[in-house]
Write a protein that holds these residues in place. Sequence first.
Motif, PDB file in Angstrom:
ATOM      1  N   ASP A  24       0.840  -1.190   0.000  1.00 56.17           N
ATOM      2  CA  ASP A  24       0.000   0.000   0.000  1.00 56.17           C
ATOM      3  C   ASP A  24       0.877   1.242   0.000  1.00 56.17           C
ATOM      4  N   LYS A  25       0.243   2.402  -0.163  1.00 56.56           N
ATOM      5  CA  LYS A  25       1.010   3.639  -0.314  1.00 56.56           C
ATOM      6  C   LYS A  25       1.765   4.029   0.954  1.00 56.56           C
ATOM      7  N   ASN A  26       1.446   3.432   2.080  1.00 55.08           N
ATOM      8  CA  ASN A  26       2.193   3.708   3.306  1.00 55.08           C
ATOM      9  C   ASN A  26       3.514   2.941   3.356  1.00 55.08           C
ATOM     10  N   PHE A  27       3.592   1.856   2.605  1.00 55.65           N
ATOM     11  CA  PHE A  27       4.821   1.063   2.560  1.00 55.65           C
ATOM     12  C   PHE A  27       5.737   1.535   1.432  1.00 55.65           C
ATOM     13  N   THR A  28       5.150   1.860   0.285  1.00 52.90           N
ATOM     14  CA  THR A  28       5.924   2.281  -0.881  1.00 52.90           C
ATOM     15  C   THR A  28       5.880   3.799  -1.013  1.00 52.90           C
ATOM     16  N   LEU A  29       6.480   4.295  -2.057  1.00 52.43           N
ATOM     17  CA  LEU A  29       6.427   5.731  -2.346  1.00 52.43           C
ATOM     18  C   LEU A  29       5.186   6.024  -3.192  1.00 52.43           C
ATOM     19  N   GLU A  30       4.018   5.861  -2.573  1.00 55.76           N
ATOM     20  CA  GLU A  30       2.714   6.178  -3.170  1.00 55.76           C
ATOM     21  C   GLU A  30       2.171   5.141  -4.145  1.00 55.76           C
ATOM     22  N   ASN A  31       2.840   4.003  -4.341  1.00 51.52           N
ATOM     23  CA  ASN A  31       2.338   2.964  -5.232  1.00 51.52           C
ATOM     24  C   ASN A  31       1.518   1.953  -4.435  1.00 51.52           C
ATOM     25  N   THR A  32       0.539   1.339  -5.098  1.00 51.16           N
ATOM     26  CA  THR A  32      -0.233   0.293  -4.441  1.00 51.16           C
ATOM     27  C   THR A  32      -0.369  -0.915  -5.363  1.00 51.16           C
ATOM     28  N   LEU A  33      -0.436  -2.082  -4.741  1.00 53.60           N
ATOM     29  CA  LEU A  33      -0.698  -3.326  -5.452  1.00 53.60           C
ATOM     30  C   LEU A  33      -1.639  -4.137  -4.581  1.00 53.60           C
ATOM     31  N   LYS A  34      -2.817  -4.402  -5.126  1.00 57.03           N
ATOM     32  CA  LYS A  34      -3.849  -5.108  -4.373  1.00 57.03           C
ATOM     33  C   LYS A  34      -4.437  -6.189  -5.263  1.00 57.03           C
ATOM     34  N   MET A  35      -4.810  -7.316  -4.645  1.00 54.40           N
ATOM     35  CA  MET A  35      -5.549  -8.342  -5.355  1.00 54.40           C
ATOM     36  C   MET A  35      -6.981  -8.313  -4.846  1.00 54.40           C
ATOM     37  N   SER A  36      -7.926  -8.279  -5.781  1.00 52.39           N
ATOM     38  CA  SER A  36      -9.340  -8.343  -5.424  1.00 52.39           C
ATOM     39  C   SER A  36      -9.907  -9.665  -5.915  1.00 52.39           C
ATOM     40  N   ILE A  37     -10.721 -10.267  -5.089  1.00 54.57           N
ATOM     41  CA  ILE A  37     -11.436 -11.489  -5.454  1.00 54.57           C
ATOM     42  C   ILE A  37     -12.911 -11.187  -5.282  1.00 54.57           C
ATOM     43  N   VAL A  38     -13.672 -11.361  -6.366  1.00 54.52           N
ATOM     44  CA  VAL A  38     -15.070 -10.943  -6.389  1.00 54.52           C
ATOM     45  C   VAL A  38     -15.955 -12.139  -6.724  1.00 54.52           C
ATOM     46  N   GLU A  39     -17.025 -12.288  -5.973  1.00 56.70           N
ATOM     47  CA  GLU A  39     -17.985 -13.372  -6.183  1.00 56.70           C
ATOM     48  C   GLU A  39     -18.712 -13.202  -7.520  1.00 56.70           C
ATOM     49  N   PRO A  40     -19.231 -14.309  -8.095  1.00 53.14           N
ATOM     50  CA  PRO A  40     -19.958 -14.231  -9.368  1.00 53.14           C
ATOM     51  C   PRO A  40     -21.104 -13.215  -9.308  1.00 53.14           C
ATOM     52  N   GLY A  41     -21.218 -12.429 -10.368  1.00 51.28           N
ATOM     53  CA  GLY A  41     -22.302 -11.459 -10.481  1.00 51.28           C
ATOM     54  C   GLY A  41     -22.141 -10.200  -9.644  1.00 51.28           C
ATOM     55  N   LYS A  42     -21.028 -10.031  -8.949  1.00 52.84           N
ATOM     56  CA  LYS A  42     -20.845  -8.882  -8.049  1.00 52.84           C
ATOM     57  C   LYS A  42     -19.748  -7.960  -8.586  1.00 52.84           C
ATOM     58  N   SER A  43     -19.696  -6.760  -7.995  1.00 51.16           N
ATOM     59  CA  SER A  43     -18.612  -5.814  -8.275  1.00 51.16           C
ATOM     60  C   SER A  43     -18.217  -5.157  -6.965  1.00 51.16           C
ATOM     61  N   THR A  44     -16.987  -4.667  -6.899  1.00 58.34           N
ATOM     62  CA  THR A  44     -16.514  -4.061  -5.655  1.00 58.34           C
ATOM     63  C   THR A  44     -17.203  -2.729  -5.383  1.00 58.34           C
ATOM     64  N   HIS A  45     -17.547  -1.991  -6.426  1.00 57.35           N
ATOM     65  CA  HIS A  45     -18.287  -0.732  -6.290  1.00 57.35           C
ATOM     66  C   HIS A  45     -18.809  -0.306  -7.650  1.00 57.35           C
ATOM     67  N   ALA A  46     -19.685   0.668  -7.652  1.00 57.72           N
ATOM     68  CA  ALA A  46     -20.262   1.181  -8.898  1.00 57.72           C
ATOM     69  C   ALA A  46     -19.189   1.904  -9.719  1.00 57.72           C
ATOM     70  N   PRO A  47     -19.428   2.082 -11.026  1.00 53.46           N
ATOM     71  CA  PRO A  47     -18.478   2.858 -11.819  1.00 53.46           C
ATOM     72  C   PRO A  47     -18.210   4.213 -11.160  1.00 53.46           C
TER      73      PRO A  47
END
Length: 148
Positions: free
Chosen positions: A62-85
Amino acid sequence: MKPTTLIKVLILILTAQKSIAQDLKTATALTGSKYTIENCVNQFELEKATKTKVGYQYWFADKNFTLENTLKMSIVEPGKSTHAPHHHIEEEFFYILEGSASFFLDGKTVVVGPNTSLYCPSNVEHGISNAGQTELKYLVIKKDRKEK
């Protein structure tokens, strides 16, 4: 060159040099005291993932560990989204690891599979959702930028 123009150019150069020097000082300070081989290698562990409403996410960096870069893995259930556009100042990349993703960008949608990268330019409306019958697993890569 007019004296006032020359002064403006010199001020711009000095300001840029000060900014670069501060960035180098910050990077050196972080590198010297914060990073080790042990904390620079991060292997996914489900027990350390954060549960969400639609699956879970795992921060490799996350940006607290690096110099503002982030790397995240998201796992999403069928038919779902993490948030709206949505849109934000940061550019963003998605990289599809497993499953089928419906990618929305600036009014258009495409469905893609594994080993596909998706780019979201700064301030362009975008979204990603699971278009398949199995979990969608993807990486989110971005650099935090401040509004100007």
